[in-house]
Design an enzyme around this catalytic site. Sequence first.
Site: not given
Length: 222
Positions: A29-32, A96
């Site tokens: 995943g990502n930090r959005s 994102a």
Amino acid sequence: AAETDLAGRRVLVTAGGTREDIDPVRFLGNRSSGRQGYALAATAAARGAKVVLASANVELPDPAGVEVVRVGSAREMREAVLAEREGVDAVVMAAAVADFRPATSAEGKIKKGEDQPATIALTENPDILAELTHNRVNGHQVIVGFAAETDHVLEHGRAKLARKGCDLLVVNQVGEGRAFGSQDNQAVALGGDGSAVEIPYGPKEDLADRVWDLVGDRLAVV
Ligand code: C5P
């Protein structure tokens, strides 16, 4: 801009960050946080637009008057965007979206030791934004991308704008506590026409309003 300058307009906004399954309990995943996309949806609705928000893994309340479609992965995001894109005047891709996903997703939880993988093989996800611009539904739809860059923001932004073929690319600098998860944001909006508009540091709602101003200018031309 007048309060209801987007009345009669339909827009699609994406928000959040995709999750790409490794196994039933793990993902890439990502930090959005989804805050910028939610601010874009809320401000467009407040300005009179009919808004669909494709939301990936966001823990925020639904913005008032906005239709929210929930997705998990990049491929689900693509399905949602392609289902909604016809008949909208603008698409703003603030989510994102993962560029890569694990090549295979294990059916059962991967166990430590016995089948511990040495590496996670990745495969490329579809680039939804490029797909929208390379195969436009009509000549007047305004397509906006977002880009987070850590360095050489303008140079990388210009190259990305050209590659993605969008009408506007909103580039912000990330890292050192900037943008991700915070309430504030700062960006430069690069236009396919060569323009560059600085959007000063401030609340994500203010940045959203400036983006809709730029989208509105482009919708008014046609
Ligand atoms: O290449 P990069 O991921 O930095 O591009 C960011 C922009 O492209 C964002 O607008 C994002 O929503 C979009 N994107 C996409 N599909 C992908 C990756 C990014 O639509 N697979």
